[in-house]
Motif scaffolding. Structure first.
Motif, short mmCIF file in Angstrom:
data_model
loop_
_atom_site.label_atom_id
_atom_site.label_comp_id
_atom_site.label_asym_id
_atom_site.label_seq_id
_atom_site.Cartn_x
_atom_site.Cartn_y
_atom_site.Cartn_z
N UNK A 13 26.05 108.63 4.86
CA UNK A 13 26.37 107.05 4.75
C UNK A 13 27.54 106.63 3.97
N UNK A 14 27.21 106.53 2.67
CA UNK A 14 28.38 106.52 1.77
C UNK A 14 29.68 107.19 1.91
N UNK A 15 29.62 108.47 1.68
CA UNK A 15 30.89 109.24 1.84
C UNK A 15 31.60 109.27 3.11
N UNK A 16 30.72 108.79 4.33
CA UNK A 16 31.49 108.90 5.57
C UNK A 16 32.23 107.52 5.62
N UNK A 95 35.87 110.76 -10.19
CA UNK A 95 35.38 109.30 -10.53
C UNK A 95 33.74 109.38 -9.76
N UNK A 96 33.19 108.62 -10.65
CA UNK A 96 31.66 108.65 -10.12
C UNK A 96 31.65 107.22 -9.88
N UNK A 97 31.22 107.06 -8.54
CA UNK A 97 30.77 105.39 -8.34
C UNK A 97 29.25 105.31 -8.19
N UNK A 98 28.68 104.33 -8.80
CA UNK A 98 27.31 104.19 -9.03
C UNK A 98 27.14 103.10 -7.64
N UNK A 99 26.88 103.76 -6.60
CA UNK A 99 26.75 102.92 -5.14
C UNK A 99 25.39 103.28 -4.79
N UNK A 100 24.26 102.36 -4.75
CA UNK A 100 23.07 102.80 -4.19
C UNK A 100 23.17 103.23 -2.71
N UNK A 112 26.58 94.83 2.68
CA UNK A 112 27.04 94.54 1.21
C UNK A 112 27.52 96.15 0.66
N UNK A 113 26.82 97.16 0.69
CA UNK A 113 27.20 98.28 0.23
C UNK A 113 28.55 98.89 0.89
N UNK A 114 28.71 98.93 2.46
CA UNK A 114 29.80 99.16 3.05
C UNK A 114 30.93 98.25 2.57
N UNK A 115 30.75 97.13 2.41
CA UNK A 115 31.78 96.28 1.73
C UNK A 115 32.45 96.68 0.24
N UNK A 116 31.38 96.94 -0.49
CA UNK A 116 31.52 97.25 -1.97
C UNK A 116 32.37 98.88 -1.79
#
Length: 128
Positions: A13-16, A95-100, A112-116
């Motif tokens: 998800x996030x890293x992709x 860098x550490x991003x605190x992204x759920x 919302x997470x995608x846009x962040x």
């Protein structure tokens, strides 16, 4: 070209999405890569759909682990949610991003997470 690796737990998800945004917004400036500390082996269909809405085909990506980065230096390693589980990647900057993790979120929350992530990737590219 500066190598940037985005790392989350499953690389689904996030890293992709971060890798995709870095390819979009950092074309010609960064080589974007992603990996997971415990890869799921697949890209989440929700992530594929969320990026498709923006015209990016995430079906060309695969979920992968960190083995390819052992002993290889990158400019920046961005971690998202894997914390201490993430093996050390040789990086000039961390860098550490605190992204759920959006895996179980509604489509609206996922967006919302995608846009962040897109905002944070743009900010990162500005600093390189």
């Amino acid at each position: 070209m500066k190598k940037v690796v985005f790392v989350c737990v499953e690389n689904s998800n996030r890293s992709q999405m971060a890798e995709a945004f870095a390819r979009i917004h950092g074309a010609g400036k960064v080589e974007a890569l992603s990996a997971g500390s415990r890869p799921s082996g697949r890209v989440n269909p929700k992530a594929i759909e969320a990026m498709k809405e923006l015209g990016y085909d995430l079906t060309t990506h695969t979920s992968k682990g960190l083995e390819a980065f052992n002993g290889k230096e990158v400019e920046v390693a961005v971690t998202m949610g894997c914390g201490d589980e993430c093996p050390l990647v040789l990086a000039k900057q961390r860098v550490d991003w605190k992204i759920p993790d959006p895996r179980d979120m509604t489509p609206e929350q996922f967006r919302e997470v995608r846009n962040l992530i897109e905002t944070k990737v743009k900010e990162l590219i500005q600093t390189l």
